[in-house]
Design a protein around this motif. Sequence first.
Motif, PDB file in Angstrom:
ATOM      1  N   LYS A  22      40.974 -22.303 -51.282  1.00  0.00           N
ATOM      2  CA  LYS A  22      40.461 -23.450 -52.218  1.00  0.00           C
ATOM      3  C   LYS A  22      41.292 -23.136 -53.663  1.00  0.00           C
ATOM      4  O   LYS A  22      41.864 -24.087 -54.275  1.00  0.00           O
ATOM      5  CB  LYS A  22      39.008 -23.139 -52.411  1.00  0.00           C
ATOM      6  N   LYS A  23      41.430 -21.933 -54.164  1.00  0.00           N
ATOM      7  CA  LYS A  23      42.186 -21.744 -55.443  1.00  0.00           C
ATOM      8  C   LYS A  23      43.535 -22.039 -55.528  1.00  0.00           C
ATOM      9  O   LYS A  23      44.116 -22.318 -56.223  1.00  0.00           O
ATOM     10  CB  LYS A  23      42.002 -20.120 -55.758  1.00  0.00           C
ATOM     11  N   ASN A  24      44.203 -21.839 -54.243  1.00  0.00           N
ATOM     12  CA  ASN A  24      45.659 -21.816 -54.095  1.00  0.00           C
ATOM     13  C   ASN A  24      45.950 -23.456 -53.493  1.00  0.00           C
ATOM     14  O   ASN A  24      46.979 -23.540 -52.998  1.00  0.00           O
ATOM     15  CB  ASN A  24      46.441 -20.885 -53.145  1.00  0.00           C
ATOM     16  N   ASN A  25      44.927 -24.230 -53.397  1.00  0.00           N
ATOM     17  CA  ASN A  25      45.123 -25.541 -52.987  1.00  0.00           C
ATOM     18  C   ASN A  25      45.734 -25.615 -51.500  1.00  0.00           C
ATOM     19  O   ASN A  25      46.620 -26.504 -51.399  1.00  0.00           O
ATOM     20  CB  ASN A  25      46.021 -26.338 -54.045  1.00  0.00           C
ATOM     21  N   ILE A  26      45.393 -24.878 -50.771  1.00  0.00           N
ATOM     22  CA  ILE A  26      45.893 -24.688 -49.272  1.00  0.00           C
ATOM     23  C   ILE A  26      44.865 -25.829 -48.646  1.00  0.00           C
ATOM     24  O   ILE A  26      43.604 -25.665 -48.427  1.00  0.00           O
ATOM     25  CB  ILE A  26      45.735 -23.390 -48.815  1.00  0.00           C
ATOM     26  N   PRO A  27      45.568 -26.680 -47.834  1.00  0.00           N
ATOM     27  CA  PRO A  27      44.879 -27.872 -47.133  1.00  0.00           C
ATOM     28  C   PRO A  27      44.303 -27.105 -45.946  1.00  0.00           C
ATOM     29  O   PRO A  27      45.032 -26.550 -45.209  1.00  0.00           O
ATOM     30  CB  PRO A  27      45.901 -28.737 -46.803  1.00  0.00           C
ATOM     31  N   PHE A  28      43.028 -27.277 -45.418  1.00  0.00           N
ATOM     32  CA  PHE A  28      42.238 -26.827 -44.339  1.00  0.00           C
ATOM     33  C   PHE A  28      41.098 -27.360 -44.138  1.00  0.00           C
ATOM     34  O   PHE A  28      40.505 -28.318 -44.951  1.00  0.00           O
ATOM     35  CB  PHE A  28      42.019 -25.293 -44.420  1.00  0.00           C
ATOM     36  N   GLU A  29      40.793 -27.596 -42.677  1.00  0.00           N
ATOM     37  CA  GLU A  29      39.544 -28.117 -42.306  1.00  0.00           C
ATOM     38  C   GLU A  29      38.475 -26.864 -42.006  1.00  0.00           C
ATOM     39  O   GLU A  29      38.742 -25.877 -41.303  1.00  0.00           O
ATOM     40  CB  GLU A  29      39.597 -28.551 -40.952  1.00  0.00           C
TER      41      GLU A  29
END
Length: 238
Positions: A22-29
């Motif tokens: 979340k902190k690194n704006n990594i897209p995930f489901e």
Amino acid sequence: MALELYLDLHSQPCRSVYMFAKKNNIPFEFKKISLLDGEQYGEEFGKITLIRQVPALRDGDFCLAESIAILLYLAEKFKTADFWYPADLQQRARINEYLSWQHTGIRLHGSKVFWLQLLLPKLLGVEVPQDKLDAALEDLDSSLKLIEEKFIQDKPFIAGDHISLADLVAIAEVMQPVGSGLDVFEGRPKLSAWRDRVQAAIGKELFDEAHQMILGGVPVMDVSKMQVLKSKIIRLFL
């Protein structure tokens, strides 16, 4: 297919992976797996990892277990800022030192206090002998002293001036017994100041979001589902 993270935020390793993504704006489901309901033993999750633990990752046809492996995979794939896992040899070694120690150095003791002080008596109705709890608290105290005296010392963060994967993993572990009602920061000003710096670096909103499940008291769940695991849990912690 979007990158999938299989998580239960009651779990310390899951929280560290969640906060990092979340902190690194990594897209995930977000794929929720309820450990207390035994969902890790389901047939579908077994196709993701035979280890049957969370966190777990699926990236297309690639599946990965173990939180440290997942954190390093995400850091490298998404080329996150260098301070998380620095290229500098000695800073990276300092991080690796903590990550190698923490599995049995803090997780074992923090988890044990969480179960003995909260989940076993209040969720499963198991009477915990006082000597067992006292021994667990003593072990946890020794681990917290090591975090202060060995890993933090007089530095802002474990690897130096910047937050790193080591701090992210550490804070999730240190917060676990807090969820049982134990104030691990009382009488530990160095640990408390480090916690505040880590929280500020992560962001208070994300920090609180990640920890709200364990800070909310006894989990709401169908206790009957826990009976299947009860004997295993008692063997593990008592």
